[in-house]
Design an enzyme around this catalytic site. Structure first.
Site, PDB file in Angstrom:
ATOM      1  N   SER A  70      16.946  94.283   3.405  1.00 23.23           N
ATOM      2  CA  SER A  70      16.339  95.338   2.949  1.00 23.23           C
ATOM      3  C   SER A  70      15.850  96.297   4.339  1.00 23.23           C
ATOM      4  O   SER A  70      15.339  97.374   3.847  1.00 23.23           O
ATOM      5  CB  SER A  70      14.780  94.794   2.677  1.00 23.23           C
ATOM      6  OG  SER A  70      14.356  94.121   3.208  1.00 23.23           O
ATOM      7  N   LYS A 119       9.525  99.145  10.211  1.00 27.29           N
ATOM      8  CA  LYS A 119       9.946  98.803   8.580  1.00 27.29           C
ATOM      9  C   LYS A 119       8.423  99.317   7.990  1.00 27.29           C
ATOM     10  O   LYS A 119       7.660  98.980   8.452  1.00 27.29           O
ATOM     11  CB  LYS A 119      10.171  97.497   8.366  1.00 27.29           C
ATOM     12  CG  LYS A 119      10.771  97.335   7.036  1.00 27.29           C
ATOM     13  CD  LYS A 119      11.411  95.999   6.975  1.00 27.29           C
ATOM     14  CE  LYS A 119      11.858  95.822   5.432  1.00 27.29           C
ATOM     15  NZ  LYS A 119      12.391  94.530   5.484  1.00 27.29           N
ATOM     16  N   SER A 162      17.200  89.943   5.642  1.00 23.47           N
ATOM     17  CA  SER A 162      16.958  91.347   5.753  1.00 23.47           C
ATOM     18  C   SER A 162      17.123  92.157   7.211  1.00 23.47           C
ATOM     19  O   SER A 162      16.857  93.306   7.072  1.00 23.47           O
ATOM     20  CB  SER A 162      15.698  91.367   5.096  1.00 23.47           C
ATOM     21  OG  SER A 162      15.826  91.604   3.673  1.00 23.47           O
TER      22      SER A 162
END
Lengths: 97, 481
Positions: free
Chosen positions: B154, B79, B178
């Site tokens: 996210s 990420k 997330s």
């Protein structure tokens, strides 16, 4: 709907948050924040008078270490990320008039 | 067998046995990226040259026997809020468009040491604030199962990359769901560890008391394997915990006999999509058949988790994001008059609308006169929520629930009403407030073909219970197919 968010509040919060909002953004922020706070007010349904606030779930203690440099000299790479640099230092706008 | 269909652990085994090389694995994944990335857009940054070079170096180390671990030679995605030394790390924000970290996150170092090979950085909601990966300044990621839908967020890029076979596993971060929610939307496994299990050093902070790094993987075995490698005490993270029980792969056992599973009625009530409910209840039945004991109970306080969370997360975000000031790194506005004007213009131009919304809210709830009424109140409610979980775990080993009230929404449906989007976090958010652990496991699809996830939640330090239950479920499902 409680109208605690006035134009002045938005101005003040903008100062705290160091954000310069356009008039449109201010209008939107006022609306969004009022809506969120009205929702957050739900928490007032709970009696928390005998409850200790919990900032961390585990009992944390300060972690200390000797004041010794353990990482290498990365100042060159660090400065390369700076938007402004001069003589091996961060360059900033004039702070005092 | 097609290289891409291997799990991470299967691939590493094939590499060790010599049937596949780390270089071939990277080539396979890069050509898959060439095929599907234009539709999925899971990545913000891919450095193919560096990835191939790293794969070659790793290949040599495997040949000489220097690298023998369970992920050696396996291509991974990270990420884009995890710092990677020398590789651009943007948080999907204009603010960090050109930021090249001088160090790597501790979790990243642990994986690289074990021989996992970095492909690139995955898309996310800007500064991890969002539930759809649509607030990224680099454009939205699309759900590989149906590109008209979001991948969740996210960590949407990480989940989509795993689902679209654009990597063999990925890391994400979970502040309010997330990792688990995008895992659910994309049909992969995602785990949020107990707070303090994985070092946050090098994770660009959003809500520091809630953030945890965790794996997104193709199956439960990969999940346990990645977690085992990244879980360790780190003196550089003052909230890091010294744990002794981090041999998570030892929990990969097909056995839930006598495991007490609590199902909160409050998580199956109004607002839950019918198909999601049926699918999760069917998954619970599978575990019951395997010997687990199911019981419904009232968790309580569920409706208070979201308002408490958004108060605390926004407060911490407003403080954490003060560092973006246009001085040391990141974006700086082109024209300004004096220092303060530079700060304000830089931040106003560098941050997107959702980030500004949370900074504003956070600044307000921490401001003089409102601190007690909002921030402190939320911390007290957090204590009550933690207590409710303590009571639940006195009776149950594991809590079973849906991950999200619905499957992945269509692109563009969520951002118009932030509050409505926040309500989608209802089943995941309490886990972060209580600092406990949770896993999302695929358990079916709706009539549109979109994946559904089951969430298992366990008390602090009880990841092994999650993994054992998830593994048992996964294998029972495989047997049923």
């Amino acid at each position: 709907m409680v109208d605690r968010i006035t134009d002045e509040t938005i101005e003040y919060v903008g100062v705290l948050a160091k954000l310069e909002l356009s008039d449109d953004e201010k209008r939107q922020a006022k609306q969004d924040m009022s809506k969120m706070l009205n929702y957050i007010d739900k928490l007032n349904e709970l009696d928390t008078s005998d409850i200790e606030p919990m900032s961390h779930v585990f009992a944390l203690q300060n972690v200390f270490r000797a004041d010794v440099v353990t990482n290498g000299d990365g100042h060159r790479q660090t400065l390369e990320n700076a938007p402004g640099e001069k003589n091996n230092m961060f360059m900033v706008p004039k702070t005092f008039a | 067998m097609d290289i891409l269909s291997y799990s991470a652990v299967e691939l590493a085994a094939a590499i060790q046995s010599g049937t596949v090389t780390a270089v071939e694995a990277m080539e396979a994944v890069l050509s898959q990226i060439d095929r599907v990335e234009k539709d999925v857009h899971a990545y913000v940054t891919i450095d193919k040259t560096a990835a191939m070079k790293a794969a070659t170096v790793t290949h040599e180390k495997i040949k000489t026997g220097e690298l023998t671990g369970p992920l050696a030679g396996v291509p991974m995605a990270l990420k884009d809020n995890l710092c990677t030394s020398g590789l651009r790390t943007t948080c999907a924000s204009k603010m960090l468009e050109n930021f090249i970290p001088t160090f790597s996150a501790q979790a990243v170092l642990a994986l690289e040491k074990a021989g996992a090979v970095l492909i690139g950085k995955t898309n996310m909601d800007e500064f991890a604030m969002g539930s759809t990966t649509e607030t990224s300044v680099y454009g939205e990621t699309r759900n590989p199962h149906n590109t008209a839908h979001v991948p969740g967020g996210s960590s949407g890029g990480s989940a989509a990359a795993v689902a679209a076979q654009e990597c063999f596993f990925a890391l994400g971060s979970d502040t309010g769901g997330s990792i688990r929610q995008p895992a659910s939307f994309c049909g992969v496994v995602g785990l949020k560890p107990t707070y303090g299990t994985v070092s946050r050093y090098g994770l660009i902070a959003y809500g520091s008391s809630l953030d945890q790094i965790g794996p997104l993987t193709k199956n439960v075995t990969d999940c346990a394997t990645v977690l085992e490698l990244i879980a360790s005490y780190d003196a550089k993270d003052s909230t890091s915990i010294q744990r002794k029980d981090t041999t998570f792969t030892s929990a990969l056992i097909e056995d839930v006999k006598g495991l007490k599973i609590g199902m909160p009625r409050d998580y199956f009530g109004e607002g839950l999509d019918k198909e999601v409910k049926e699918s999760v209840l069917a998954a619970a039945k599978v575990l019951e058949k395997k010997g687990a004991i199911l019981e419904e109970f009232d968790l309580s306080l569920v409706d208070y988790a979201i308002p408490a969370y958004y108060t605390i997360a926004a407060a911490e975000a407003s403080s954490n994001l003060e560092r973006f000031d246009g001085i040391k790194y990141g974006y700086r506005t082109a024209e300004f008059e004096g220092l303060h004007n530079m700060y304000k213009k830089t931040r106003s131009e560098g941050f997107g609308p959702e980030v500004k919304r949370r900074i504003m809210l956070g600044s307000f709830v921490l401001s003089s006169g409102y601190y007690d009424a909002y921030y402190l109140k939320a911390l007290k409610v957090k204590a009550m929520i933690k207590k409710a979980f303590d009571a639940a775990f006195a009776r149950y080993d594991v809590i079973l629930s849906p991950v999200a009230p619905s499957t992945a929404p269509r692109l563009g449906e969520s951002l118009s009403d932030p509050l409505k989007m926040y309500l989608g976090d209802i089943y995941t958010i309490s886990v972060n407030l209580a600092g406990i652990c949770g896993i999302s496991v695929p358990c079916g699809r709706d009539t549109k073909g979109l994946p559904i996830g089951m969430q298992l939640i366990a008390d602090s330090f009880q990841e092994k219970k999650l993994l054992r239950a998830a593994y048992t479920y996964e294998h029972a499902q495989k047997g049923a197919e």
